[in-house]
Design a protein around this motif. Structure first.
Motif, short mmCIF file in Angstrom:
data_model
loop_
_atom_site.label_atom_id
_atom_site.label_comp_id
_atom_site.label_asym_id
_atom_site.label_seq_id
_atom_site.Cartn_x
_atom_site.Cartn_y
_atom_site.Cartn_z
N ASN A 167 0.82 -1.21 0.00
CA ASN A 167 0.00 0.00 0.00
C ASN A 167 0.85 1.26 0.00
O ASN A 167 0.49 2.28 -0.60
N LEU A 168 2.00 1.21 0.68
CA LEU A 168 2.91 2.37 0.71
C LEU A 168 3.41 2.70 -0.69
O LEU A 168 3.49 3.87 -1.08
N VAL A 169 3.74 1.66 -1.46
CA VAL A 169 4.19 1.88 -2.84
C VAL A 169 3.05 2.49 -3.67
O VAL A 169 3.26 3.43 -4.45
N TYR A 170 1.84 1.96 -3.49
CA TYR A 170 0.67 2.49 -4.20
C TYR A 170 0.42 3.95 -3.83
O TYR A 170 0.17 4.79 -4.69
N PHE A 171 0.53 4.26 -2.53
CA PHE A 171 0.32 5.63 -2.08
C PHE A 171 1.38 6.56 -2.67
O PHE A 171 1.08 7.69 -3.09
N TRP A 172 2.63 6.09 -2.69
CA TRP A 172 3.71 6.92 -3.26
C TRP A 172 3.41 7.25 -4.72
O TRP A 172 3.59 8.39 -5.15
N TYR A 173 2.93 6.27 -5.47
CA TYR A 173 2.61 6.51 -6.88
C TYR A 173 1.47 7.52 -7.01
O TYR A 173 1.53 8.45 -7.83
N CYS A 174 0.40 7.35 -6.20
CA CYS A 174 -0.74 8.27 -6.27
C CYS A 174 -0.34 9.68 -5.86
O CYS A 174 -0.73 10.66 -6.50
N ALA A 175 0.44 9.79 -4.78
CA ALA A 175 0.84 11.11 -4.29
C ALA A 175 1.79 11.81 -5.26
O ALA A 175 1.74 13.03 -5.44
N ARG A 176 2.63 11.02 -5.91
CA ARG A 176 3.61 11.58 -6.85
C ARG A 176 2.92 12.22 -8.05
O ARG A 176 3.40 13.20 -8.62
N ASN A 177 1.77 11.67 -8.44
CA ASN A 177 1.06 12.17 -9.61
C ASN A 177 -0.14 13.05 -9.26
O ASN A 177 -0.89 13.45 -10.15
N TYR A 178 -0.29 13.36 -7.98
CA TYR A 178 -1.48 14.12 -7.58
C TYR A 178 -1.33 15.60 -7.98
O TYR A 178 -0.28 16.21 -7.80
N GLN A 179 -2.39 16.14 -8.53
CA GLN A 179 -2.43 17.56 -8.90
C GLN A 179 -3.37 18.28 -7.94
O GLN A 179 -4.56 17.97 -7.85
N TYR A 180 -2.82 19.23 -7.19
CA TYR A 180 -3.62 19.94 -6.20
C TYR A 180 -4.70 20.79 -6.84
O TYR A 180 -4.58 21.19 -8.00
#
Length: 568
Positions: free
Chosen positions: A537-550
């Protein structure tokens, strides 16, 4: 004319007397006592199912998980009913009666011999009489009433409290900020009180332990209605869910339209001024372009006055961007579920671990098993002031540094993983060291509980702030519903994991990991499995957070400084 003016002045003075801290006292009292009732029941509920209803470990855990899932899903429905139909006051009023009825029903299952199986002194509850259909039916009915009560009170108490302050004045804004502080302070006090005093009383007598929260809830209902003449009432203005549905339907109706990947001015979008009360206007963004079609003006979409002829065919750019905000947040939201699974897993099974351990403090006092989790709440209470008042200012003085919300959530996920690994290690030590003469001290559980407290301090509080900052102001009912929805999803996932592991981890010659006798099972393996899911889940979260646009817009200047996750 003077008569009309005098009448208006009297009405203004009457309204001015409403709201403020007099009204907040009744609202906060109702919310606090409702939590005390529901948390007072849930804190030790798995042991009640195990010892009074003679359920097996897995069965009791599943009942608890399913009930908690329903309780945390209900606020989403409560927010919808309140915003769209009956308003916050009526929602809280009806829900308070359901909460009281639920507590009374659960208390009756402890009081009346006909509503629970006969007492059994056998050390193995699974060898005692099982509850019959009537007993289970009454118990589940009481839990359902409690879930309905929580679903109406929890999503409405904060907004109803905010309604009591005039946000156009500085005094009103200060009062609102103070209200939030008192709200979270009372929640912490309820958690500690429920897991100490109420749990201890339940070890003495289940009837006393359930009757006290029931009596306090009855006082809450009376208190809430006594304050009726002090409240400010805001009429329901319709739910934001209908706006989301209109955007999706409009985009689908125009799915065959061709629009450029980048707005070049050749397509006309419906972009009127925002409604009163909306504080920020969102510009058109390049993400999720298929939704932009719902805002494209085609022939016959506008009336002669320039308004949409069919609101289910033409939406504004603002409405489209609000739906995009929701879509962007969903992956981040889903990444928080596993951390809550870790917390619920530890909160459920740690009680059964504590029963097997030495809980003595001195020669005469024994800590109730369910009170051990207070260590997590104490950790939160100590850590948050240190973080807010010491750590953050110190780092800011050293250099311009701060943790972003996504970084805080990621750090919380790491603490959840460490907590599960540590809990597994402690359980392995307990199972190998315990004998008929010696028992491992319950304070070994302090380390995983402290780590879980740090997880909550970073991840859970970070999630609440993140959801509220990334939604437009008038969509915060959804934002405040997402976190309980995470708990609902986590509880259902926990129930699925427990059932699956119980069914497939054992063989004819080898007990399953979650055996009713912890000394024969492998609970530590289950903890390690949750920790492994946390790593994925940490890897998945890192991917989502890395591509998140505020969220875009002039109101988000602070977000321009936000850095990608782990870019510290």
């Amino acid at each position: 004319m003077e008569v009309v003016e005098d009448s208006m002045n009297r009405k203004f003075l009457k309204e001015k007397k409403r709201g403020g801290w007099r009204a907040i006292t009744f609202i906060l009292g109702n919310e606090t006592l409702e939590k005390l009732g529901s948390i007072g029941v849930s804190a030790n509920f798995t042991l009640y199912l195990r010892n009074v209803f003679h359920m097996e470990l897995v069965e009791a855990s599943n009942v608890y998980y399913l009930w908690m899932g329903l309780t945390n899903f209900a606020p989403l429905l409560g927010a919808l009913i309140s915003d769209a139909y009956i308003g916050r006051f009526k929602t809280i009023a009806y829900a308070s009666f359901f909460a009281l009825l639920g507590l009374m029903t659960v208390t009756l299952t402890a009081c009346l011999p006909q509503l629970h199986p006969p007492p059994c002194n056998n050390p193995h509850p699974d060898e005692c009489d099982d509850p019959n259909k009537l007993q289970l039916g009454v118990l589940f009915l009481g839990l359902a009433f409690l879930s309905i009560g929580s679903g109406g009170i929890r999503p409405c108490s904060i907004p109803f409290g905010v309604d009591q302050f005039d946000q156009r004045t500085e005094q009103g804004l200060k009062g609102m900020a103070s209200f939030f502080n008192w709200y979270y302070l009372t929640l912490t006090m309820v958690l500690i009180f429920s897991h100490t005093v109420v749990v201890y009383l339940q070890t003495v007598s289940w009837i006393i332990g359930f009757s006290i929260p029931t009596g306090l809830m009855a006082c809450a209902v009376i208190m809430f209605f006594v304050g009726t003449r002090f409240y400010v009432y805001v009429k329901p203005e319709g739910s934001v869910f209908s706006g989301i549905a209109r955007v999706i339907v409009a985009a689908r109706k125009k799915r065959n339209l061709e629009i450029p990947a980048v707005d070049d001015g050749t397509v006309e979008y419906y972009d009127p001024p925002v409604k009163p009360g909306v504080l920020s206007k969102l510009p058109l963004t390049s993400e999720f372009k298929f939704l932009d079609k719902g805002a494209v003006i085609t022939e016959g979409d506008l009336t002669s006055e320039g308004a949409p002829a069919d609101r289910w065919r033409l939406c504004s750019v603002q409405e489209v961007e609000e739906v995009k905000c929701l879509i962007r947040v969903v992956p981040i939201w889903s990444a928080g579920i596993i951390s809550i699974v870790a917390m619920t897993t530890q909160g459920t099974f740690i009680v059964f671990q504590a029963v097997k351990m030495d809980r003595h403090m001195g020669p005469h006092f024994e800590i109730p098993a369910a009170s051990v989790v207070v260590i997590s709440y104490i950790t939160i209470g100590i850590w948050l002031p240190i973080y807010d008042r010491l750590l953050v200012p110190s780092l800011s003085r050293i250099q311009e540094f701060r943790f972003t919300l996504l970084q805080r959530m990621g750090i919380g996920i790491i603490f959840a993983i460490l907590s599960m690994f540590t809990a597994g290690f402690v359980e392995g030590v307990r199972r190998t060291r315990d004998t008929a003469v010696t028992q491992t001290s319950v304070f070994w559980l302090a380390v995983p509980l402290i780590l879980m407290g740090l997880c909550e301090s970073f991840n859970f509080i970070g999630q609440i702030e993140f959801f509220n900052s990334q939604f437009p102001e008038h969509m915060r009912s959804i934002a405040n519903s997402l976190f309980p929805l995470s708990f609902a999803a986590a509880n259902y996932l926990s129930s699925l994991l427990v059932t699956t592991v119980h069914k497939f981890s054992g063989t004819k010659d080898q007990p399953d990991w979650l055996n009713r006798d912890l000394d024969k099972g492998k609970l530590d393996y289950y903890y390690y499995m949750i920790a492994g899911l946390g790593v994925v889940n940490l890897v998945y979260f890192w991917y989502c957070a890395r591509n998140y646009q505020y969220k875009a817009g002039p109101q988000n200047e602070d977000n321009k400084e936000e850095k990608p996750f782990l870019d510290i």
